[in-house]
Scaffold this motif. Sequence first.
Motif, PDB file in Angstrom:
ATOM      1  N   SER A 118      37.229  36.322  28.632  1.00  0.00           N
ATOM      2  CA  SER A 118      38.085  36.017  29.786  1.00  0.00           C
ATOM      3  C   SER A 118      37.660  36.895  30.962  1.00  0.00           C
ATOM      4  O   SER A 118      36.956  37.885  30.789  1.00  0.00           O
ATOM      5  CB  SER A 118      39.541  36.309  29.439  1.00  0.00           C
ATOM      6  OG  SER A 118      39.681  37.679  29.081  1.00  0.00           O
ATOM      7  N   ILE A 119      38.098  36.496  32.151  1.00  0.00           N
ATOM      8  CA  ILE A 119      37.993  37.389  33.317  1.00  0.00           C
ATOM      9  C   ILE A 119      39.400  37.913  33.564  1.00  0.00           C
ATOM     10  O   ILE A 119      40.357  37.135  33.638  1.00  0.00           O
ATOM     11  CB  ILE A 119      37.450  36.651  34.556  1.00  0.00           C
ATOM     12  CG1 ILE A 119      35.963  36.322  34.360  1.00  0.00           C
ATOM     13  CG2 ILE A 119      37.653  37.474  35.818  1.00  0.00           C
ATOM     14  CD1 ILE A 119      35.330  35.542  35.497  1.00  0.00           C
ATOM     15  N   VAL A 120      39.529  39.219  33.653  1.00  0.00           N
ATOM     16  CA  VAL A 120      40.833  39.840  33.895  1.00  0.00           C
ATOM     17  C   VAL A 120      40.889  40.210  35.374  1.00  0.00           C
ATOM     18  O   VAL A 120      39.970  40.852  35.898  1.00  0.00           O
ATOM     19  CB  VAL A 120      41.014  41.109  33.027  1.00  0.00           C
ATOM     20  CG1 VAL A 120      42.421  41.673  33.200  1.00  0.00           C
ATOM     21  CG2 VAL A 120      40.737  40.800  31.553  1.00  0.00           C
ATOM     22  N   LEU A 121      41.958  39.802  36.058  1.00  0.00           N
ATOM     23  CA  LEU A 121      42.059  40.085  37.486  1.00  0.00           C
ATOM     24  C   LEU A 121      42.707  41.438  37.750  1.00  0.00           C
ATOM     25  O   LEU A 121      43.754  41.756  37.194  1.00  0.00           O
ATOM     26  CB  LEU A 121      42.883  38.999  38.193  1.00  0.00           C
ATOM     27  CG  LEU A 121      42.283  37.591  38.228  1.00  0.00           C
ATOM     28  CD1 LEU A 121      43.238  36.637  38.934  1.00  0.00           C
ATOM     29  CD2 LEU A 121      40.910  37.575  38.910  1.00  0.00           C
ATOM     30  N   SER A 122      42.069  42.205  38.607  1.00  0.00           N
ATOM     31  CA  SER A 122      42.698  43.397  39.170  1.00  0.00           C
ATOM     32  C   SER A 122      43.515  42.929  40.363  1.00  0.00           C
ATOM     33  O   SER A 122      43.049  42.117  41.158  1.00  0.00           O
ATOM     34  CB  SER A 122      41.625  44.372  39.656  1.00  0.00           C
ATOM     35  OG  SER A 122      42.160  45.248  40.626  1.00  0.00           O
ATOM     36  N   GLY A 123      44.713  43.450  40.490  1.00  0.00           N
ATOM     37  CA  GLY A 123      45.538  43.108  41.663  1.00  0.00           C
ATOM     38  C   GLY A 123      45.588  44.270  42.628  1.00  0.00           C
ATOM     39  O   GLY A 123      46.554  44.422  43.380  1.00  0.00           O
ATOM     40  N   ALA A 124      44.553  45.110  42.619  1.00  0.00           N
ATOM     41  CA  ALA A 124      44.550  46.346  43.416  1.00  0.00           C
ATOM     42  C   ALA A 124      44.846  46.074  44.889  1.00  0.00           C
ATOM     43  O   ALA A 124      44.298  45.153  45.484  1.00  0.00           O
ATOM     44  CB  ALA A 124      43.198  47.034  43.287  1.00  0.00           C
ATOM     45  N   SER A 125      45.725  46.905  45.469  1.00  0.00           N
ATOM     46  CA  SER A 125      46.036  46.734  46.889  1.00  0.00           C
ATOM     47  C   SER A 125      45.308  47.762  47.742  1.00  0.00           C
ATOM     48  O   SER A 125      45.349  47.708  48.965  1.00  0.00           O
ATOM     49  CB  SER A 125      47.548  46.833  47.128  1.00  0.00           C
ATOM     50  OG  SER A 125      48.024  48.102  46.716  1.00  0.00           O
ATOM     51  N   ASN A 126      44.629  48.724  47.080  1.00  0.00           N
ATOM     52  CA  ASN A 126      43.810  49.679  47.840  1.00  0.00           C
ATOM     53  C   ASN A 126      42.631  50.133  46.975  1.00  0.00           C
ATOM     54  O   ASN A 126      42.582  49.847  45.778  1.00  0.00           O
ATOM     55  CB  ASN A 126      44.652  50.865  48.327  1.00  0.00           C
ATOM     56  CG  ASN A 126      45.303  51.616  47.181  1.00  0.00           C
ATOM     57  OD1 ASN A 126      44.644  52.000  46.214  1.00  0.00           O
ATOM     58  ND2 ASN A 126      46.615  51.822  47.261  1.00  0.00           N
ATOM     59  N   SER A 127      41.703  50.835  47.596  1.00  0.00           N
ATOM     60  CA  SER A 127      40.453  51.185  46.908  1.00  0.00           C
ATOM     61  C   SER A 127      40.669  52.202  45.793  1.00  0.00           C
ATOM     62  O   SER A 127      39.925  52.218  44.812  1.00  0.00           O
ATOM     63  CB  SER A 127      39.432  51.703  47.919  1.00  0.00           C
ATOM     64  OG  SER A 127      39.094  50.635  48.796  1.00  0.00           O
ATOM     65  N   GLU A 128      41.683  53.033  45.935  1.00  0.00           N
ATOM     66  CA  GLU A 128      41.977  54.030  44.892  1.00  0.00           C
ATOM     67  C   GLU A 128      42.430  53.321  43.609  1.00  0.00           C
ATOM     68  O   GLU A 128      41.961  53.636  42.506  1.00  0.00           O
ATOM     69  CB  GLU A 128      43.066  54.998  45.401  1.00  0.00           C
ATOM     70  CG  GLU A 128      43.221  56.266  44.567  1.00  0.00           C
ATOM     71  CD  GLU A 128      41.910  56.955  44.200  1.00  0.00           C
ATOM     72  OE1 GLU A 128      41.743  57.225  42.984  1.00  0.00           O
ATOM     73  OE2 GLU A 128      41.058  57.203  45.075  1.00  0.00           O
TER      74      GLU A 128
END
Length: 314
Positions: free
Chosen positions: A263-273
């Motif tokens: 599968s591809i797991v999505l990151s929902g990151a809102s910033n680079s950290e």
Amino acid sequence: MQLGLGTAALGRPQYINVRLEECDNSNLTEFRKQSFSVLENAYNSGIRYFDTAPGYGLAEELLLEWLQTKNDKTIEVATKWGYTYTANFDANAKVHEVKEHSLSKLNEQWDFSKQLLPYLKVYQIHSATLETGVLENKEVLKQLAFLKKEHNLKIGLTTTGTNQVEVIKKALDVFVDGAPIFDLFQVTYNFLDQSLSDISDELIRKNKSIIIKEALANGRIFKNEKYPHYDKMYAILENLAKKHNVGVDAISLKYCEQTITNSIVLSGASNSEQLKENLKLNSFSLSNDEIELLNSFKVAPEFYWSERKKLEWN
């Protein structure tokens, strides 16, 4: 790289989640700039799958702008149709998005989304449900089949709610001109809602692509005194994070990657950290015992989704 980047938090200053720290997204110019740099950092870290939607505020427009700085055939973009963003970047808006699964909405949103070609590889029904009747709408299905053939797209759908598996089963039986229409399923999955595992083997057997969203359960995996019923889970996650020298987020993403293969797991990151922390999933593996331990935190989908309903846009 089995991590993709979801752009909901990059296109809308507000999102449904448990926010643990205050943040001010009222300056749209700054917000855009930060979101643009997250896309760039994701790319430089090896991420090539980017998921977006018109319902995500600025996200499609921002992604389009960013793609114009690239010339790389390995980039894959997935977008959706069916939700319209209505909050106009107002944190106090009563309604943030409106769902409509009509042919006219499909045509209207495709008109903008097609600009993402040739990077656009996946086109999805945003939050397909039995209630909207979209899986029986012959006009819509015929148009999706046309777009699939015309632009060599994978056609997919995203699922939300207690009956995700039921929706997927119904979608697997949808044919247009004798051929199955759906190639890809983007599904909520994490160690609290594990319902996808009931059907993942069948999807893999039928050669369908699986994309995992909400791997962090909208922030509920992070220690929070509002959820004392998860105290045991928090303690174990903290121990695992210490042992593997990563954050709780990386543990959660790794769990999804290891339990739903390919599968591809999505990151929902809102910033680079956050993105940097998420990428640490590539630095370790969970043992079978650790996965069994995480499996034990499964809750009933009804409980999971009723709890999620109470989360706020923030």
